[in-house]
Design a protein around this motif. Structure first.
Motif, short mmCIF file in Angstrom:
data_model
loop_
_atom_site.label_atom_id
_atom_site.label_comp_id
_atom_site.label_asym_id
_atom_site.label_seq_id
_atom_site.Cartn_x
_atom_site.Cartn_y
_atom_site.Cartn_z
N ALA B 105 33.47 30.30 46.01
CA ALA B 105 34.76 30.24 46.46
C ALA B 105 36.03 29.46 46.05
N ARG B 106 35.76 28.27 46.03
CA ARG B 106 36.81 27.56 45.49
C ARG B 106 37.03 27.73 43.96
N LEU B 107 36.08 28.02 43.03
CA LEU B 107 36.37 28.31 41.80
C LEU B 107 37.31 29.68 41.71
N MET B 108 37.13 30.44 42.62
CA MET B 108 37.92 31.80 42.65
C MET B 108 39.34 31.40 43.02
N ILE B 109 39.62 30.63 43.75
CA ILE B 109 40.76 29.92 44.06
C ILE B 109 41.62 29.37 42.95
N GLU B 110 40.83 28.53 42.30
CA GLU B 110 41.33 27.82 41.18
C GLU B 110 41.46 29.09 40.04
N ILE B 111 40.77 30.00 39.79
CA ILE B 111 40.90 30.96 38.62
C ILE B 111 42.32 31.87 39.24
N SER B 112 42.58 32.18 40.44
CA SER B 112 43.64 32.83 41.04
C SER B 112 45.06 31.94 40.59
N THR B 113 44.89 30.88 40.79
CA THR B 113 46.02 30.00 40.48
C THR B 113 46.33 29.90 38.87
N GLU B 114 45.35 29.76 38.11
CA GLU B 114 45.46 29.59 36.84
C GLU B 114 45.95 31.05 36.48
N ALA B 115 45.43 31.87 36.95
CA ALA B 115 45.94 33.13 36.50
C ALA B 115 47.27 33.62 36.83
N SER B 116 47.80 32.98 37.58
CA SER B 116 49.25 33.53 38.27
C SER B 116 50.10 32.48 37.01
N ARG B 117 49.67 31.75 36.30
CA ARG B 117 50.80 30.86 35.56
C ARG B 117 50.33 31.01 33.94
N ASN B 118 48.93 31.59 33.58
CA ASN B 118 48.44 31.51 32.50
C ASN B 118 48.21 32.92 32.04
N GLN B 119 48.79 33.60 31.30
CA GLN B 119 48.68 35.21 31.03
C GLN B 119 47.17 35.43 30.31
N ASN B 120 46.90 34.59 29.36
CA ASN B 120 45.42 34.71 28.90
C ASN B 120 44.24 34.76 30.10
N VAL B 121 44.47 33.89 30.92
CA VAL B 121 43.30 33.60 31.97
C VAL B 121 43.60 35.14 32.89
N HIS B 122 45.01 35.31 32.97
CA HIS B 122 44.85 36.57 34.09
C HIS B 122 44.42 37.66 33.55
N GLU B 123 44.78 37.88 31.88
CA GLU B 123 44.19 39.09 31.41
C GLU B 123 42.83 39.50 31.44
N VAL B 124 42.10 37.97 31.05
CA VAL B 124 40.45 38.04 31.08
C VAL B 124 40.01 38.64 32.54
N PHE B 125 40.54 37.98 33.66
CA PHE B 125 39.93 38.35 35.08
C PHE B 125 40.37 39.71 35.50
N GLN B 126 41.57 39.96 34.87
CA GLN B 126 42.14 41.37 35.36
C GLN B 126 41.14 42.38 34.74
N LYS B 127 40.85 42.41 33.23
CA LYS B 127 39.92 43.33 32.89
C LYS B 127 38.63 43.45 33.58
N VAL B 128 37.96 42.28 34.04
CA VAL B 128 36.80 42.27 34.91
C VAL B 128 36.98 43.09 36.12
N GLU B 129 38.07 42.98 36.57
CA GLU B 129 38.46 43.39 38.05
C GLU B 129 38.69 44.92 37.64
N ASP B 130 39.48 45.27 36.98
CA ASP B 130 39.89 46.55 36.55
C ASP B 130 38.55 47.48 36.38
N GLN B 131 37.87 47.03 35.51
CA GLN B 131 36.51 47.78 35.16
C GLN B 131 35.52 47.87 36.48
#
Lengths: 197, 197
Positions: B105-131
């Motif tokens: 759960a805490r890792l997921m929060i860290e990833i959300s935060t990082e994704a909101s500022r880092n386009q590369n991280v956003h894209e990687v997780f967005q792809k998993v999510e979209d799939q």
């Protein structure tokens, strides 16, 4: 008169500072935002900043107080209506207006992150959250006694689920496209009905 | 035989590195965790780290791949059952086992935060999510055609709501006490029924 004017000025200054801090927090994270950067972002002198908010923690507490005030508006509204389940459904468009605001949503993510590492921040927001939750539980328990909610409904569980759902919608609004407000009002409405069946 | 053993070793090393990185990310945030700190936390030599993961982004991609693999397990399961609405309800205890794990759960929060500022991280997780989202939509649309879900149900909207709810439960599990797995299984079950009515 002079005093009122002065109070207004203080209020405006405080709002400007919180807005500048929010901007910084969203851009860099709460942890990485310094008081100097908040000054720079808001074009505020350090003297003015420290006069209103002696620390970053004080600014964070002001943000929590804003959230608390917004929660209380909803609580007051729900206390005034005959059927608060229906009332909550009716309030959804207004609630969603806040949650779907991208800046609000991103600020909430930053606060979650900071709260997970900073006990002071955690406590401030946990207090607001606990108050909101216990107010909602009390309202819906009263409604259950009045016969608007099924006898066997677990009110505390239902309130948890609704708050979790609203958190999730907020988190998604920060990151990507979400359904329209009309669609979300409809679907949250049916979830609320199901939980308070 | 030797080769298989070697592959196992590589797998174990990679797991150790991802575990060490996860620990750092939770403790300091993704942005503030350096490759050196990941080495130190996992007692890994820089040579070994860079051999498996040439960058922090590569580690983040490995975490996303793990999430993708877990999603696929659920997708495969739902594709194999007659009624996927019921299947999703039956899978809730397993899903909650993952989501209620505090570190996850805490890792997921860290990833959300990082994704909101880092386009590369956003894209990687967005792809998993979209799939994941499009697989779920496809499964429930097929189920709707088979008559297990009401004709007028907005499948895309229902899937959004379920994912938002699971996000919200995860976020709350990271921060504070949540209802028991049994209670959450029951209440998510009734929400799922309501959404796919």
């Amino acid at each position: 008169m002079a005093r009122t004017k002065n109070e207004e000025l203080h209020k405006t200054r405080k709002k400007q500072i919180v807005a500048a801090a929010t901007k910084c927090f969203i851009a860099k994270g709460i942890h990485s935002s310094s008081m100097q950067e908040i000054c720079k972002t808001g074009n505020i002198s350090p003297g003015a900043l420290y006069r209103y908010y002696p620390s970053k923690q004080a600014i964070i507490e002001a943000i929590a107080a804003q959230e608390h005030a917004q929660n209380l508006e909803l609580i007051d509204y729900l206390r005034g209506v005959k059927n608060p389940v229906r009332g909550l459904q009716d309030a959804m468009p207004d609630i969603l207006d806040t949650l779907l605001d991208k800046d609000f949503a991103r600020l909430m993510i930053e606060i979650s992150t900071e709260a997970s590492r900073n006990q002071n921040v955690h406590e401030v927001f946990q207090k607001v959250e606990d108050q909101f939750k216990s107010n909602l539980i009390e309202i819906f328990r009263t409604s259950q006694i009045a016969g608007h909610i099924g006898k066997n409904t677990d009110i505390e569980g239902a309130v948890f689920m609704i708050l979790a759902l609203l958190d999730g919608i907020t988190a998604r609004a920060a990151a990507s496209a979400v359904p329209s407000k009309t669609e979300l009002t409809k679907s949250t409405g049916s979830v609320i009905s199901a939980l308070f069946g």
